[in-house]
Write an enzyme that holds these catalytic residues in place. Structure first.
Site, PDB file in Angstrom:
ATOM      1  N   CYS A 272      47.669  47.345  41.376  1.00 30.13           N
ATOM      2  CA  CYS A 272      46.406  46.633  41.627  1.00 30.13           C
ATOM      3  C   CYS A 272      46.538  45.570  42.717  1.00 30.13           C
ATOM      4  O   CYS A 272      45.534  45.131  43.281  1.00 30.13           O
ATOM      5  CB  CYS A 272      45.871  46.003  40.349  1.00 30.13           C
ATOM      6  SG  CYS A 272      45.345  47.232  39.152  1.00 30.13           S
TER       7      CYS A 272
ATOM      8  N   HIS B 298      40.699  40.400  42.665  1.00 28.81           N
ATOM      9  CA  HIS B 298      40.837  41.753  42.115  1.00 28.81           C
ATOM     10  C   HIS B 298      39.887  41.862  40.929  1.00 28.81           C
ATOM     11  O   HIS B 298      39.805  40.960  40.094  1.00 28.81           O
ATOM     12  CB  HIS B 298      42.281  41.980  41.666  1.00 28.81           C
ATOM     13  CG  HIS B 298      42.469  43.253  40.904  1.00 28.81           C
ATOM     14  ND1 HIS B 298      41.956  44.456  41.329  1.00 28.81           N
ATOM     15  CD2 HIS B 298      43.080  43.514  39.721  1.00 28.81           C
ATOM     16  CE1 HIS B 298      42.262  45.394  40.467  1.00 28.81           C
ATOM     17  NE2 HIS B 298      42.942  44.845  39.468  1.00 28.81           N
TER      18      HIS B 298
ATOM     19  N   ASN C 251      37.642  48.595  37.103  1.00 26.70           N
ATOM     20  CA  ASN C 251      38.872  48.252  37.826  1.00 26.70           C
ATOM     21  C   ASN C 251      39.275  49.457  38.683  1.00 26.70           C
ATOM     22  O   ASN C 251      39.668  50.491  38.153  1.00 26.70           O
ATOM     23  CB  ASN C 251      39.967  47.907  36.801  1.00 26.70           C
ATOM     24  CG  ASN C 251      41.282  47.517  37.458  1.00 26.70           C
ATOM     25  OD1 ASN C 251      41.480  47.710  38.662  1.00 26.70           O
ATOM     26  ND2 ASN C 251      42.187  46.971  36.668  1.00 26.70           N
TER      27      ASN C 251
END
Ligand code: ACO
Length: 325
Positions: A115, A252, A282
């Site tokens: 990520c 993020h 996500n």
């Protein structure tokens, strides 16, 4: 003294057509739209169509970023793709993007920091530009996490989505102060002691399969809340800036509770935070360039705005890039 900086000249994104609402999971799992919204802020996500690959999404995002920048693939020197869900074990997705753009020059490679991948790729591309190895770099985050989900695990499969975002980074001679446009600083970190709290249980030299994502969500949550504000502060500090100078936090997009805790630690009001997690879920390495592109399309950034990006993911790996729009 004039220095060479990397300025974002264009930004674009692509999301697969299929939109999946939280209620979709209520049929097969012991979960609810209310739980997912309350605990994560996620309302829906996009899933790639059968046969649609990470490079397909990346190529579309790249084209959108090139259009937005007003440059053609001929004018790009390098392609860097952040991804953990490549089409194949090799070659790199970046070479597939290069071919898809009919770009027959320059170089292309992938960066894998889960990520945090886009932060690592952006910082890496900044290095290429600063050291004169490239004048224009296409930096892309692209993922198809729907391909590595265990659809029986309610603790993970409701969280992720597919998508891609891209930026065109361009060399620009700037005065060399923190009022310059472009990337001003980055702060990168990893700690492999935590590799077991977020990983995929398959791979080339182990099972020979792609595997499924496994996560001890509450442990990752605690690391995220502790580490993200710290890395953002560290990057700001390197640039001689403080949170009071920040116009936008582009975090993020994993969980709105992590995002608001980070904003709170940085004493930033939520109206300075770009939030796309509700609509995208996500999307791992794609989430920051997606958020940058959406916010840019909405006309939220103006030239000279100070933007802080930050992310954490498997590894653990985490970091932050500070840039002026
Ligand atoms: N629906 C209903 N209940 C659920 C669900 C669900 N979808 N998922 C978990 N639960 C349950 C758990 O089973 C647990 O039940 P129990 O108390 O009976 O055991 C309860 O909810 C609480 O579980 P926690 O894991 O403690 O829940 P938490 O509030 O921490 O939320 C979440 C879980 C959303 C995963 C959160 O921990 C999180 O966002 N973690 C960080 C994710 C992240 O940032 N990852 C980093 C990037 S990802 C990457 O790098 C690929």
């Amino acid at each position: 003294m004039a220095i060479r900086r990397s300025v974002i000249r264009g930004v674009g994104h692509y999301l697969p057509e299929r939109v999946v609402e939280n209620s979709h999971f209520e049929d097969t799992l012991d979960t609810s739209d209310a739980w997912i919204r309350d605990r994560t802020g996620i309302e829906r996500r996009h899933f790639a169509a059968e046969g649609q690959t990470t490079s397909d999404l990346a190529i579309r995002a790249a084209r959108a970023a090139l259009d937005n920048a007003g440059v053609t693939a001929d004018q790009i020197d390098a392609v860097v793709v952040a991804t953990t869900t490549p089409d194949l074990t090799f070659p790199a997705v970046a070479t597939m993007v290069q071919a898809g753009l009919e770009m027959h020059h320059g170089f292309a490679y992938d960066v894998q920091a889960v990520c945090a991948g886009f932060i690592f790729a952006l910082s890496n591309a900044d290095g290429l530009i600063r050291t004169g190895q490239a004048n224009r770099v296409l930096v892309i985050g692209a993922e198809t996490y729907s391909r590595i989900m265990d659809w029986t695990d309610r603790g993970t499969c409701v969280l992720f989505g597919d998508g891609a975002g891209a930026v065109v980074l361009e060399a620009s001679d700037q005065p060399g102060t923190n009022t310059d446009r472009g990337i001003l600083s980055s702060d990168l970190n990893s700690d492999g002691r935590y590799r077991d709290i977020l990983y995929v249980d398959g791979g080339v030299s182990t099972t020979g399969t792609a595997g499924c994502l496994r996560m001890q969500g509450n442990l990752v949550f605690r690391h995220a809340v502790e580490k993200l504000a710290k890395t953002a502060h560290a990057a700001l500090d390197k640039a001689g800036l403080t949170p009071a100078d920040v116009d936008w936090l582009v975090p993020h997009q994993a969980n709105s509770r992590i995002i608001s805790a980070t904003a709170q630690k940085m004493q930033l009001p939520m109206d300075k935070v770009v939030l796309t997690v509700a609509d995208h879920g996500n999307t791992s390495a794609a989430s920051i360039p997606l958020a940058l592109s959406v916010a840019n399309r909405e006309g939220r950034f103006k030239a000279g705005d100070l933007i802080v990006t930050e992310a954490i993911g498997g590894g653990l790996s985490w970091g932050s890039v500070v840039l002026r729009w």
